[in-house]
Design an enzyme around this catalytic site. Structure first.
Site, PDB file in Angstrom:
ATOM      1  N   ASN A  69       0.399  -0.968  -0.172  1.00  0.00           N
ATOM      2  CA  ASN A  69      -0.142   0.523  -0.035  1.00  0.00           C
ATOM      3  C   ASN A  69       0.888   1.267  -0.101  1.00  0.00           C
ATOM      4  OD1 ASN A  69      -2.150   1.867   0.790  1.00  0.00           O
ATOM      5  ND2 ASN A  69      -2.388   1.105   2.843  1.00  0.00           N
ATOM      6  N   TRP A  70       1.109   1.562  -1.326  1.00  0.00           N
ATOM      7  CA  TRP A  70       1.567   3.153  -1.593  1.00  0.00           C
ATOM      8  C   TRP A  70       1.297   4.228  -1.048  1.00  0.00           C
ATOM      9  CZ3 TRP A  70       4.344   1.871  -6.544  1.00  0.00           C
ATOM     10  CH2 TRP A  70       5.312   0.728  -6.050  1.00  0.00           C
ATOM     11  N   LYS A  71      -0.014   4.539  -0.549  1.00  0.00           N
ATOM     12  CA  LYS A  71      -0.117   6.276  -0.388  1.00  0.00           C
ATOM     13  C   LYS A  71      -0.124   6.850  -1.361  1.00  0.00           C
ATOM     14  CE  LYS A  71      -0.581   3.747   4.253  1.00  0.00           C
ATOM     15  NZ  LYS A  71      -0.999   4.161   5.654  1.00  0.00           N
TER      16      LYS A  71
ATOM     17  N   HIS B   7     -10.034   2.009   4.261  1.00  0.00           N
ATOM     18  CA  HIS B   7      -9.134   2.037   5.025  1.00  0.00           C
ATOM     19  C   HIS B   7      -9.728   3.529   6.544  1.00  0.00           C
ATOM     20  CE1 HIS B   7      -4.696   3.409   6.131  1.00  0.00           C
ATOM     21  NE2 HIS B   7      -4.637   2.191   5.235  1.00  0.00           N
TER      22      HIS B   7
ATOM     23  N   GLU C 275      -7.529   6.416   7.137  1.00  0.00           N
ATOM     24  CA  GLU C 275      -6.984   6.987   6.871  1.00  0.00           C
ATOM     25  C   GLU C 275      -8.046   7.610   5.850  1.00  0.00           C
ATOM     26  OE1 GLU C 275      -2.510   6.402   5.057  1.00  0.00           O
ATOM     27  OE2 GLU C 275      -2.297   5.416   6.880  1.00  0.00           O
TER      28      GLU C 275
ATOM     29  N   GLU D  97      -6.520  -3.926  10.282  1.00  0.00           N
ATOM     30  CA  GLU D  97      -6.057  -3.593  10.811  1.00  0.00           C
ATOM     31  C   GLU D  97      -6.095  -2.179  12.178  1.00  0.00           C
ATOM     32  OE1 GLU D  97      -3.359  -1.365   7.570  1.00  0.00           O
ATOM     33  OE2 GLU D  97      -5.072  -0.844   7.156  1.00  0.00           O
TER      34      GLU D  97
ATOM     35  N   GLY E 136       1.550   2.302  10.914  1.00  0.00           N
ATOM     36  CA  GLY E 136       2.300   4.083  10.822  1.00  0.00           C
ATOM     37  C   GLY E 136       3.463   4.271  11.800  1.00  0.00           C
TER      38      GLY E 136
ATOM     39  N   SER F 203       2.386  -2.159  10.353  1.00  0.00           N
ATOM     40  CA  SER F 203       3.875  -1.951  11.091  1.00  0.00           C
ATOM     41  C   SER F 203       4.230  -3.112  11.228  1.00  0.00           C
ATOM     42  CB  SER F 203       3.604  -1.381  12.715  1.00  0.00           C
ATOM     43  OG  SER F 203       3.142   0.137  12.778  1.00  0.00           O
TER      44      SER F 203
ATOM     45  N   GLY G  84       2.127  -1.289   4.812  1.00  0.00           N
ATOM     46  CA  GLY G  84       1.839   0.520   4.196  1.00  0.00           C
ATOM     47  C   GLY G  84       3.623   0.472   4.042  1.00  0.00           C
ATOM     48  N   GLY G  85       4.210   1.163   4.993  1.00  0.00           N
ATOM     49  CA  GLY G  85       5.386   2.276   5.222  1.00  0.00           C
ATOM     50  C   GLY G  85       6.874   0.991   4.689  1.00  0.00           C
TER      51      GLY G  85
HETATM   52  C1  PEP Z   1      -1.523   0.482   5.999  1.00  0.00           C
HETATM   53  O1  PEP Z   1      -1.806   1.391   5.873  1.00  0.00           O
HETATM   54  O2  PEP Z   1      -2.518  -0.059   5.366  1.00  0.00           O
HETATM   55  C2  PEP Z   1      -0.319   0.386   6.450  1.00  0.00           C
HETATM   56  C3  PEP Z   1      -0.026  -1.727   6.510  1.00  0.00           C
HETATM   57  O3  PEP Z   1       0.467   0.965   7.029  1.00  0.00           O
HETATM   58  P1  PEP Z   1       1.861   0.372   7.846  1.00  0.00           P
HETATM   59  O4  PEP Z   1       2.666  -0.713   7.515  1.00  0.00           O
HETATM   60  O5  PEP Z   1       3.032   1.705   7.460  1.00  0.00           O
HETATM   61  O6  PEP Z   1       2.003   0.573   9.105  1.00  0.00           O
END
Ligand code: PEP
Length: 255
Positions: free
Chosen positions: A10-12, A96, A98, A169, A175, A216, A237-238
């Site tokens: 998920n590159w956001k 999501h 966000e 999630e 994050g 995370s 994500g990150g």
């Molecule tokens: C997300 O927001 O879907 C996610 C998994 O982010 P991160 O891995 O950065 O916590």
């Protein structure tokens, strides 16, 4: 028999168009001979059509980060499910945290999106659910998960065989660099499975639904998640912004 695991990047809104193309190329190279699971990248809407070109000839699939529930019409700035499918997407992330937080997406909107996506019969929805910190602190997690599932999915029809991926999630862990304990994820996934069984029946759930974890995950903590019984994959994500790290995650979870 173990089922195929899903590993979703998920590159956001992190990369420019040229950066997205360059990272997609790195993914293509890294995963050139990788046959262990379903690898999906979700770049920004702007980068989807370029990413399709890059991914041609590779097994990596493409997902979008959002969709609108109407087919076409006066809906400024939005993209429909059939447009995403035509652009080359196989998946789309919905609900999501966000988007719930910054774009005020509510239960009704997410429900309509799920329905619109399933209607295309060309896209698989990745429906994100999860409790916030307050809900966790006050022991309401299980209730929140069931509520979010019911709001997103009640009345939907999966009997045509469409797949639905549920991404658990815990929003407070996204994050932060610190994932929850794998045993906690396993517990939440069991709650999700029970709620789905109630809604759709065990047979449909085992055939049509997958439950993945996100928040995370990195190369340093993925190992603990690899052996979980009720885990069909990861949303990352990150750590998905680095091809090397994402590869390690994918390799570990699909072993
Ligand atoms: C997300 O927001 O879907 C996610 C998994 O982010 P991160 O891995 O950065 O916590």
């Amino acid at each position: 028999m173990p089922t195929k695991k899903y590993v979703i990047a998920n590159w956001k809104m992190n990369l420019s168009l040229s950066q997205s193309v360059s990272l997609a190329k790195k993914f293509k190279d890294k995963f050139a001979v990788f046959n262990q699971g379903e690898i999906i990248i979700c770049p920004s809407t702007l980068a989807l059509t370029e990413a399709v070109k890059v991914l041609k000839g590779s097994k990596i699939k493409l997902g979008a980060q959002n969709v609108f529930w109407e087919e076409n019409g006066p809906y400024m700035g939005e993209t429909s499910a059939s447009m995403l499918a035509e652009a080359g997407c196989d998946y789309v992330i919905l609900g999501h945290s966000e988007r719930r937080r910054y774009l005020l997406e509510n239960y009704e909107m997410i429900h309509k999106k799920v329905k619109a996506v399933l209607k295309t019969e060309k896209l698989t929805p990745i429906v994100c659910i999860g409790e916030n910190f307050e809900e966790r602190k006050t022991n309401r997690r299980d209730f929140v998960l069931v509520e979010q599932l019911q709001q997103a999915l009640s009345g939907i029809d999966v009997f045509g065989g469409q797949q639905v991926i549920i991404a658990y999630e815990p929003t407070w862990a996204i994050g932060t660099g610190t994932a929850i304990e794998p045993a906690e994820a396993e517990y939440a996934h069991k709650i999700i499975k029970l709620a789905l069984n109630d809604m759709f029946g065990m047979q449909a759930v085992s055939k049509n639904f997958k439950i993945i974890y996100g928040a995370s995950i990195g190369a340093g903590n993925v190992k603990g998640f690899a052996k979980l019984e009720n885990l069909d994959g990861l949303l990352v994500g990150g750590a998905s912004l680095k091809a090397d790290e994402f590869y390690k995650i994918a390799n570990e979870i699909t072993k």
